[in-house]
Design a protein around this motif. Structure first.
Motif, mmCIF file in Angstrom:
data_model
loop_
_atom_site.group_PDB
_atom_site.id
_atom_site.type_symbol
_atom_site.label_atom_id
_atom_site.label_comp_id
_atom_site.label_asym_id
_atom_site.label_seq_id
_atom_site.Cartn_x
_atom_site.Cartn_y
_atom_site.Cartn_z
ATOM 1 N N CYS A 1 31.480 41.635 52.513
ATOM 2 C CA CYS A 1 31.795 42.467 50.668
ATOM 3 C C CYS A 1 33.135 42.872 50.850
ATOM 4 O O CYS A 1 33.844 42.905 51.352
ATOM 5 C CB CYS A 1 30.560 43.763 50.890
ATOM 6 S SG CYS A 1 29.128 42.711 50.746
ATOM 7 N N ALA A 2 33.288 42.744 49.053
ATOM 8 C CA ALA A 2 34.932 43.566 49.032
ATOM 9 C C ALA A 2 34.946 45.209 49.942
ATOM 10 O O ALA A 2 35.594 45.105 50.167
ATOM 11 C CB ALA A 2 34.604 43.862 47.633
ATOM 12 N N VAL B 1 36.789 35.364 54.079
ATOM 13 C CA VAL B 1 35.456 36.162 54.046
ATOM 14 C C VAL B 1 34.225 36.203 55.141
ATOM 15 O O VAL B 1 33.664 37.196 54.636
ATOM 16 C CB VAL B 1 34.896 36.130 52.404
ATOM 17 C CG1 VAL B 1 35.728 35.809 51.516
ATOM 18 C CG2 VAL B 1 34.186 34.275 52.548
ATOM 19 N N TYR C 1 32.605 41.974 45.135
ATOM 20 C CA TYR C 1 34.747 40.970 43.958
ATOM 21 C C TYR C 1 34.533 40.600 42.768
ATOM 22 O O TYR C 1 33.516 40.198 41.844
ATOM 23 C CB TYR C 1 34.922 38.986 44.693
ATOM 24 C CG TYR C 1 34.847 39.838 46.367
ATOM 25 C CD1 TYR C 1 35.866 39.880 47.080
ATOM 26 C CD2 TYR C 1 33.735 39.635 46.817
ATOM 27 C CE1 TYR C 1 35.811 40.307 48.531
ATOM 28 C CE2 TYR C 1 33.851 39.374 48.312
ATOM 29 C CZ TYR C 1 34.834 39.534 49.084
ATOM 30 O OH TYR C 1 35.058 39.962 50.572
ATOM 31 N N ALA D 1 40.337 37.923 42.094
ATOM 32 C CA ALA D 1 40.165 38.149 43.558
ATOM 33 C C ALA D 1 39.999 37.227 44.649
ATOM 34 O O ALA D 1 40.488 36.586 45.533
ATOM 35 C CB ALA D 1 40.333 39.513 43.923
ATOM 36 N N LEU D 2 38.004 36.997 44.325
ATOM 37 C CA LEU D 2 38.424 35.894 45.614
ATOM 38 C C LEU D 2 38.276 34.788 45.694
ATOM 39 O O LEU D 2 37.918 33.476 46.141
ATOM 40 C CB LEU D 2 36.243 35.816 45.487
ATOM 41 C CG LEU D 2 35.076 35.218 46.371
ATOM 42 C CD1 LEU D 2 35.485 35.515 48.123
ATOM 43 C CD2 LEU D 2 34.176 34.748 45.729
#
Length: 285
Positions: free
Chosen positions: A102-103, A79, A66, A70-71
């Motif tokens: 994960c992204a 998540v 990330y 964004a996170l």
């Protein structure tokens, strides 16, 4: 000075947490001492009321792919699966099994510990994790080695036994249990040769061999022993004993390997007798 401010310049993690709050409900900047950003393990902090992340360290970004901003716009339930989130939220302390997305969308397992923190009027949760993948791989490899070891002990055509320094049995394999007249190997634990041998003299000779190994701190190899089997049949065994050591190298007992060679000795005797008769025949002829 507000209770959440720091006398030193704010870290970039704090700045990111503040920036991510812009346009929404105001969240105070968070300064960790030591800052989790410097930890090699992944570390998150989230608000216990909103479950929104307020700070993450670089290890989280590297591992899960990330961007920090964004996170910090996401929360715990964004998540990870709901049951993982419930387990994490309900269990301050730990360790807790947690799968983090994960992204790319893939879920990676972690083992995390958590603790509550109060900052700027907020009740926060600090989460520090370790990648469970390596641990589970190591545990799997250990189980495989254990299974292989048990399989070898079960199927090797020799009796294998181990005792402590007082010649009390700590364990044996299936063949040793059968030779001793036991149903399962576990029955040998805590027993002595005096309790198991049909002849007290055989028990004393076995214990004497143990003492020789312990006193000399040296192997005693290929010793022929006469024993009485559980059905009363006399038998010959070829036995080797070596010192049993702990991980530090200290001698803690005796490890032995023994094989019933009665049939082989009978064949050897028959062969010698046949050779003798053949020689007599040639002389007579």
């Amino acid at each position: 000075m507000p209770p959440h401010s720091c006398s030193r310049p704010r870290s970039r993690a704090c700045a990111s947490a503040s920036a991510s709050a812009a346009g929404g409900a105001a969240r105070p900047p968070l300064c960790f001492r030591p800052c989790p950003r410097r930890l090699p393990a992944p570390a998150w902090a989230f608000d216990e009321d909103s479950l929104r992340f307020v700070a993450v360290n670089d290890a989280v970004l590297r591992r899960f792919g990330y961007a920090r901003d964004a996170l910090l716009r996401l929360g715990v339930r964004d998540v990870c699966p709901d049951d993982d989130a419930d387990r994490l939220i309900a269990a301050p302390g730990g360790p807790v099994e947690w799968r983090h997305r994960c992204a790319s969308g893939a879920l990676l397992p972690l083992e995390v510990t958590t603790r509550r923190l109060a900052a700027g009027g907020q009740l926060l949760r600090l989460v520090v994790g370790t990648d469970a993948t390596d641990r589970r791989k190591a545990e799997g490899e250990l189980r495989e080695r254990d299974d292989l070891f048990r399989n070898v002990l079960t199927n090797v055509p020799c009796a294998v036994f181990w005792k402590d320094r007082a010649s009390i049995y700590l364990g044996c394999n299936d063949q040793a249990a059968r030779d001793l007249g036991l149903s399962v190997p576990g029955e040998v634990i805590g027993q002595t040769d005096y309790a198991l041998a049909r002849d007290p003299g055989e028990a004393e000779r076995a214990r004497d061999a143990d003492r020789r190994v312990l006193d000399a701190d040296a192997p005693l190899l290929d010793v022929e022993e006469q024993r009485t089997l559980p059905d009363g049949t006399p038998a010959a065994f070829l036995t080797s004993r070596v010192p049993l050591r702990d991980p530090g190298g200290r001698v803690i007992g005796v490890l032995g390997v023994s094989q019933n060679v009665t049939a082989r000795k009978r064949l050897e005797e028959d062969l010698r007798h046949a050779q003798k008769m053949d020689a007599i025949g040639r002389l007579a002829g």
